[in-house]
Design a protein around this motif. Structure first.
Motif, PDB file in Angstrom:
ATOM      1  N   ILE A   1       0.879  -1.172   0.000  1.00 34.43           N
ATOM      2  CA  ILE A   1       0.000   0.000   0.000  1.00 34.43           C
ATOM      3  C   ILE A   1       0.921   1.228   0.000  1.00 34.43           C
ATOM      4  CG2 ILE A   1      -1.758   1.268   1.299  1.00 34.43           C
ATOM      5  CD1 ILE A   1      -2.568  -1.485   2.513  1.00 34.43           C
ATOM      6  N   VAL A   2       1.851   1.205   0.918  1.00 33.09           N
ATOM      7  CA  VAL A   2       2.905   2.226   0.962  1.00 33.09           C
ATOM      8  C   VAL A   2       4.208   1.502   1.269  1.00 33.09           C
ATOM      9  CG1 VAL A   2       3.818   4.204   2.259  1.00 33.09           C
ATOM     10  CG2 VAL A   2       1.390   4.106   1.724  1.00 33.09           C
ATOM     11  N   ASN A   3       5.284   1.923   0.631  1.00 31.15           N
ATOM     12  CA  ASN A   3       6.602   1.382   0.996  1.00 31.15           C
ATOM     13  C   ASN A   3       7.621   2.525   0.978  1.00 31.15           C
ATOM     14  OD1 ASN A   3       6.957   1.717  -1.738  1.00 31.15           O
ATOM     15  ND2 ASN A   3       6.855  -0.454  -2.212  1.00 31.15           N
ATOM     16  N   ALA A   4       8.811   2.238   1.467  1.00 35.34           N
ATOM     17  CA  ALA A   4       9.807   3.317   1.511  1.00 35.34           C
ATOM     18  C   ALA A   4      11.211   2.757   1.635  1.00 35.34           C
ATOM     19  CB  ALA A   4       9.523   4.245   2.691  1.00 35.34           C
TER      20      ALA A   4
ATOM     21  N   LEU B   1      25.745  14.043  16.933  1.00 36.31           N
ATOM     22  CA  LEU B   1      25.726  13.413  15.611  1.00 36.31           C
ATOM     23  C   LEU B   1      24.878  14.308  14.716  1.00 36.31           C
ATOM     24  CD1 LEU B   1      25.153   9.656  16.483  1.00 36.31           C
ATOM     25  CD2 LEU B   1      27.170  10.641  15.391  1.00 36.31           C
ATOM     26  N   VAL B   2      25.470  14.713  13.618  1.00 36.49           N
ATOM     27  CA  VAL B   2      24.783  15.649  12.727  1.00 36.49           C
ATOM     28  C   VAL B   2      24.513  14.947  11.395  1.00 36.49           C
ATOM     29  CG1 VAL B   2      25.100  17.813  11.453  1.00 36.49           C
ATOM     30  CG2 VAL B   2      25.862  17.642  13.824  1.00 36.49           C
ATOM     31  N   VAL B   3      23.341  15.225  10.818  1.00 33.76           N
ATOM     32  CA  VAL B   3      23.004  14.591   9.534  1.00 33.76           C
ATOM     33  C   VAL B   3      23.826  15.248   8.427  1.00 33.76           C
ATOM     34  CG1 VAL B   3      21.170  14.112   7.874  1.00 33.76           C
ATOM     35  CG2 VAL B   3      20.657  14.108  10.323  1.00 33.76           C
ATOM     36  N   SER B   4      24.638  14.426   7.764  1.00 35.08           N
ATOM     37  CA  SER B   4      25.489  14.962   6.710  1.00 35.08           C
ATOM     38  C   SER B   4      24.872  14.726   5.327  1.00 35.08           C
ATOM     39  CB  SER B   4      26.848  14.280   6.846  1.00 35.08           C
ATOM     40  OG  SER B   4      27.579  14.376   5.709  1.00 35.08           O
ATOM     41  N   ASP B   5      24.143  13.624   5.191  1.00 33.86           N
ATOM     42  CA  ASP B   5      23.475  13.351   3.914  1.00 33.86           C
ATOM     43  C   ASP B   5      22.289  12.420   4.183  1.00 33.86           C
ATOM     44  OD1 ASP B   5      22.920  13.364   1.249  1.00 33.86           O
ATOM     45  OD2 ASP B   5      24.421  11.870   0.695  1.00 33.86           O
ATOM     46  N   SER B   6      21.310  12.467   3.303  1.00 33.43           N
ATOM     47  CA  SER B   6      20.124  11.615   3.514  1.00 33.43           C
ATOM     48  C   SER B   6      19.305  11.522   2.233  1.00 33.43           C
ATOM     49  CB  SER B   6      19.257  12.228   4.623  1.00 33.43           C
ATOM     50  OG  SER B   6      18.031  11.558   4.686  1.00 33.43           O
ATOM     51  N   LEU B   7      18.497  10.500   2.154  1.00 32.41           N
ATOM     52  CA  LEU B   7      17.486  10.413   1.093  1.00 32.41           C
ATOM     53  C   LEU B   7      16.344   9.548   1.619  1.00 32.41           C
ATOM     54  CD1 LEU B   7      17.297  11.657  -1.697  1.00 32.41           C
ATOM     55  CD2 LEU B   7      18.004   9.502  -2.668  1.00 32.41           C
ATOM     56  N   ILE B   8      15.142  10.078   1.466  1.00 35.60           N
ATOM     57  CA  ILE B   8      13.955   9.353   1.941  1.00 35.60           C
ATOM     58  C   ILE B   8      13.010   9.234   0.748  1.00 35.60           C
ATOM     59  CG2 ILE B   8      12.014   9.428   3.566  1.00 35.60           C
ATOM     60  CD1 ILE B   8      13.788  11.285   5.308  1.00 35.60           C
ATOM     61  N   VAL B   9      12.696   8.001   0.364  1.00 37.59           N
ATOM     62  CA  VAL B   9      11.887   7.799  -0.848  1.00 37.59           C
ATOM     63  C   VAL B   9      10.678   6.929  -0.522  1.00 37.59           C
ATOM     64  CG1 VAL B   9      11.922   6.989  -3.239  1.00 37.59           C
ATOM     65  CG2 VAL B   9      14.019   7.878  -2.222  1.00 37.59           C
ATOM     66  N   TYR B  10       9.520   7.389  -0.976  1.00 38.84           N
ATOM     67  CA  TYR B  10       8.286   6.638  -0.719  1.00 38.84           C
ATOM     68  C   TYR B  10       7.715   6.050  -2.005  1.00 38.84           C
ATOM     69  CZ  TYR B  10       7.732   8.047   4.120  1.00 38.84           C
ATOM     70  OH  TYR B  10       7.892   8.177   5.455  1.00 38.84           O
ATOM     71  N   GLY B  11       7.113   4.876  -1.878  1.00 36.84           N
ATOM     72  CA  GLY B  11       6.343   4.276  -2.968  1.00 36.84           C
ATOM     73  C   GLY B  11       4.882   4.238  -2.555  1.00 36.84           C
ATOM     74  N   GLY B  12       3.989   4.191  -3.542  1.00 34.93           N
ATOM     75  CA  GLY B  12       2.560   4.075  -3.227  1.00 34.93           C
ATOM     76  C   GLY B  12       1.903   5.398  -2.888  1.00 34.93           C
TER      77      GLY B  12
ATOM     78  N   LEU C   1       8.759   8.383  -4.936  1.00 34.84           N
ATOM     79  CA  LEU C   1       8.875   9.827  -4.712  1.00 34.84           C
ATOM     80  C   LEU C   1       9.889  10.166  -3.621  1.00 34.84           C
ATOM     81  CD1 LEU C   1       7.363  12.456  -5.656  1.00 34.84           C
ATOM     82  CD2 LEU C   1       6.039  12.244  -3.565  1.00 34.84           C
ATOM     83  N   SER C   2      10.824  11.055  -4.001  1.00 35.17           N
ATOM     84  CA  SER C   2      11.847  11.464  -3.046  1.00 35.17           C
ATOM     85  C   SER C   2      11.327  12.645  -2.215  1.00 35.17           C
ATOM     86  CB  SER C   2      13.095  11.868  -3.849  1.00 35.17           C
ATOM     87  OG  SER C   2      14.057  12.369  -2.996  1.00 35.17           O
ATOM     88  N   ALA C   3      11.504  12.558  -0.895  1.00 38.47           N
ATOM     89  CA  ALA C   3      11.025  13.625  -0.002  1.00 38.47           C
ATOM     90  C   ALA C   3      12.099  14.711   0.063  1.00 38.47           C
ATOM     91  CB  ALA C   3      10.717  13.051   1.378  1.00 38.47           C
ATOM     92  N   VAL C   4      12.036  15.613  -0.921  1.00 41.20           N
ATOM     93  CA  VAL C   4      13.130  16.569  -1.131  1.00 41.20           C
ATOM     94  C   VAL C   4      13.216  17.604  -0.006  1.00 41.20           C
ATOM     95  CG1 VAL C   4      14.056  18.255  -2.768  1.00 41.20           C
ATOM     96  CG2 VAL C   4      12.845  16.260  -3.602  1.00 41.20           C
ATOM     97  N   LYS C   5      12.074  18.154   0.375  1.00 43.73           N
ATOM     98  CA  LYS C   5      12.097  19.209   1.410  1.00 43.73           C
ATOM     99  C   LYS C   5      12.524  18.630   2.753  1.00 43.73           C
ATOM    100  CE  LYS C   5       8.998  22.630  -0.486  1.00 43.73           C
ATOM    101  NZ  LYS C   5       8.632  22.024  -1.792  1.00 43.73           N
ATOM    102  N   THR C   6      12.099  17.426   3.012  1.00 40.30           N
ATOM    103  CA  THR C   6      12.478  16.783   4.279  1.00 40.30           C
ATOM    104  C   THR C   6      13.989  16.605   4.324  1.00 40.30           C
ATOM    105  OG1 THR C   6      10.408  15.572   4.073  1.00 40.30           O
ATOM    106  CG2 THR C   6      11.901  14.846   5.806  1.00 40.30           C
TER     107      THR C   6
ATOM    108  N   ILE D   1       5.014  14.576   0.829  1.00 35.53           N
ATOM    109  CA  ILE D   1       4.162  13.450   0.421  1.00 35.53           C
ATOM    110  C   ILE D   1       2.723  13.903   0.564  1.00 35.53           C
ATOM    111  CG2 ILE D   1       3.694  10.985   0.784  1.00 35.53           C
ATOM    112  CD1 ILE D   1       6.669  11.529   0.279  1.00 35.53           C
ATOM    113  N   PHE D   2       2.245  14.543  -0.470  1.00 32.62           N
ATOM    114  CA  PHE D   2       0.910  15.121  -0.404  1.00 32.62           C
ATOM    115  C   PHE D   2      -0.059  14.253  -1.206  1.00 32.62           C
ATOM    116  CE2 PHE D   2      -2.405  17.961  -2.018  1.00 32.62           C
ATOM    117  CZ  PHE D   2      -2.928  18.361  -0.804  1.00 32.62           C
ATOM    118  N   LEU D   3      -1.042  13.734  -0.520  1.00 31.88           N
ATOM    119  CA  LEU D   3      -2.022  12.884  -1.207  1.00 31.88           C
ATOM    120  C   LEU D   3      -3.367  13.607  -1.262  1.00 31.88           C
ATOM    121  CD1 LEU D   3      -1.283   9.414   0.400  1.00 31.88           C
ATOM    122  CD2 LEU D   3      -1.377   9.840  -2.036  1.00 31.88           C
TER     123      LEU D   3
END
Ligand code: NAI
Ligand code: XAN
Length: 438
Positions: free
Chosen positions: A356-359, A372-383, A389-394, A419-421
């Protein structure tokens, strides 16, 4: 196996029974050691039953599993005299181990026996009492020399099986719209159920360059035609052999492939087929993107270009491939210390179901003093959109921030924007799906 299934009431209408038996048979025949309970459950994941429920079926097959008999009794194995056997059905030492399967002399003390139920012990069913073992798979089929194929079908359909990349590229140049096929789990559905007519099909399952699986210093090179079962095996191997911090992505993939499909599908479905289909609910594409994978693409002239997985998906089932290009391979980099990749999947049912949703999510942390500081990241959702879809603003929000609760609360707000539905979003279940995103 059949007897055990029948005695456990694991068959009702009987429709699914041959499939369950064959899956279990394939596992036993191809395992050198007795399978674990987990392996048995895994091998049955591709079989569906609508009558009995799975409990009696699993129970029937668990007699084949490697278990410590002492788990079922108050007696520990060390209390046993050497050479004594603990009967799995009575939990007491006995000699049933040495008797035959047809059972006149098997242990009869079981209380279950009063109900005419005589569980068989592993030693009786693992085949050790048989001298004439069946072959696992006809070796002549394994050893058969492949030849290139060109077949003609109904309505002018052409089917090619090249064995060399050069031949494949020539075919692609001659028939730019030819449909490549490996496992046929998507193309088969399109042709049979959606009635799509492809005039030219090219099976690329046996092209060596598309089947590479190389462990490199900086990551894993995976040919586009590598089957998911092979990939799973390779991931399991590298997590045992490499430093733990390097294989965070591999562990996430192992977990996601577990729920991808049943063994039968994973044995034929290929990595590249899943990528190029670009389904919005593909279980693996969010992970390729999040993990920073790169795709190598080859054109008819043999020119190769590389693209980040993150930039490959363009729209609904649309990818950055021209008609003369094919996906050659995937490069998955090892993760670094303090770099973590995680998978997520929610479906109606765990096994054998579409998400239904995956990531897929990755975060790379750097130590700055105590923090610990976030140096790089990518969060991607399916469904949640026509494509993974990559969560660019996040991502923008969390980079440079301390890894703490405050970051989490802030990130959740940005995820709602990314992630706007809409209320009428295709796929429905909008509120339900929104609840998974955050
Ligand atoms: N949980 C999940 O995400 C699941 C995904 N799948 C399926 O995994 C399939 C992949 O397996 P197969 O059966 O092997 O696919 P397939 O043989 O049906 O091919 C799928 C698509 O990928 C294209 N393709 C294959 N190799 C290619 C390459 N090297 N370059 C460019 N295009 C290529 C084909 O032309 C076709 O359009 C997906 O298509 C998907 O339907 C199946 C079950 C579950
Ligand atoms: O992306 C996909 N996810 C699935 O679960 C599936 N099943 C068939 N084909 C599929 N494609």
């Amino acid at each position: 196996m059949k007897e055990s299934l029948a005695r456990s009431h694991g068959s009702q209408c009987g429709f699914c029974t041959p499939g369950f038996i064959m899956s279990m048979y394939a596992l036993l025949r191809s395992s050198e050691l007795p399978p674990t309970e987990e392996q048995i459950e895994e091998c049955l994941a591709g079989n569906l039953c609508r009558c009995t429920g799975y409990r009696p079926i699993i129970d029937a097959f668990q007699v084949f599993a490697k278990t410590d008999d002492a788990f079922y009794t108050n007696t520990s194995s060390s209390d046993l005299q050497s050479g004594e056997f603990l009967c799995p059905s009575t939990g007491k030492p006995c000699s049933c181990k040495s008797k035959g399967l047809n059972g006149a002399e098997t242990c009869k003390k079981s209380t279950a026996n009063e109900h005419n139920y005589e569980p068989v012990s592993y030693s009786e069913v693992d085949g050790s009492t048989y001298t004439d073992k069946e072959l696992i798979f006809p070796p002549e089929l394994l050893l058969r020399k492949l030849t290139p194929l060109y077949l003609n079908g109904f309505g002018g359909l052409k089917w090619f099986r090249p064995l060399k990349i050069q031949h494949l590229l020539e075919l692609k140049a001659k028939f730019p719209d030819a449909k490549l096929v490996v496992g046929n789990t998507e193309v088969g559905i399109e042709m049979r159920l959606k009635r799509i007519q492809y005039k030219v099909l090219i099976s690329v399952a046996h092209v060596p360059e598309l089947n590479v699986l190389h462990v490199k210093d900086d990551g894993l090179e995976i040919g586009a035609a590598v089957r998911l079962s092979e990939l799973l095996q390779m991931f399991r191997k590298v997590i045992n052999e490499r430093a733990a911090h390097e294989t965070s992505s591999c562990k996430a993939f192992i977990e996601q492939i577990k729920w991808f499909a049943g063994t039968q599908i994973k044995n034929v479905a290929c990595v590249g087929g899943n990528i190029c289909t670009a389904s919005p609910i593909s279980d693996l594409n969010p992970l390729w993107m999040a993990a920073g994978a790169k795709f190598q693409i080859i054109d008819c002239k043999g020119n190769i270009r590389t693209i980040m997985a993150e930039n490959f998906f363009l729209g609904y089932r649309k990818v950055d491939l021209t008609s003369g290009e094919i996906l050659l391979s995937i490069f998955l980099p090892w993760t670094r210390p303090f770099e973590y990749v995680k998978e997520f999947k929610q479906a109606h049912r765990r096994d054998d179901d579409i998400a239904i949703v995956n990531a897929g999510m990755r975060v790379f942390l750097e130590e700055k003093g105590e923090d610990l500081v976030v140096s790089d990241s990518l969060i991607v959702y399916g469904g949640v959109a026509p494509l993974s879809l990559s969560a660019v603003k996040t991502k923008e929000f969390i980079i440079g921030k301390n890894w703490d609760q405050e970051l989490l609360q802030g990130a959740l707000k940005f995820l709602e924007i990314d992630i706007f539905l809409k209320e009428d979003a295709p796929g429905g279940m909008v509120e339900f799906r929104k609840s998974f995103n955050t």
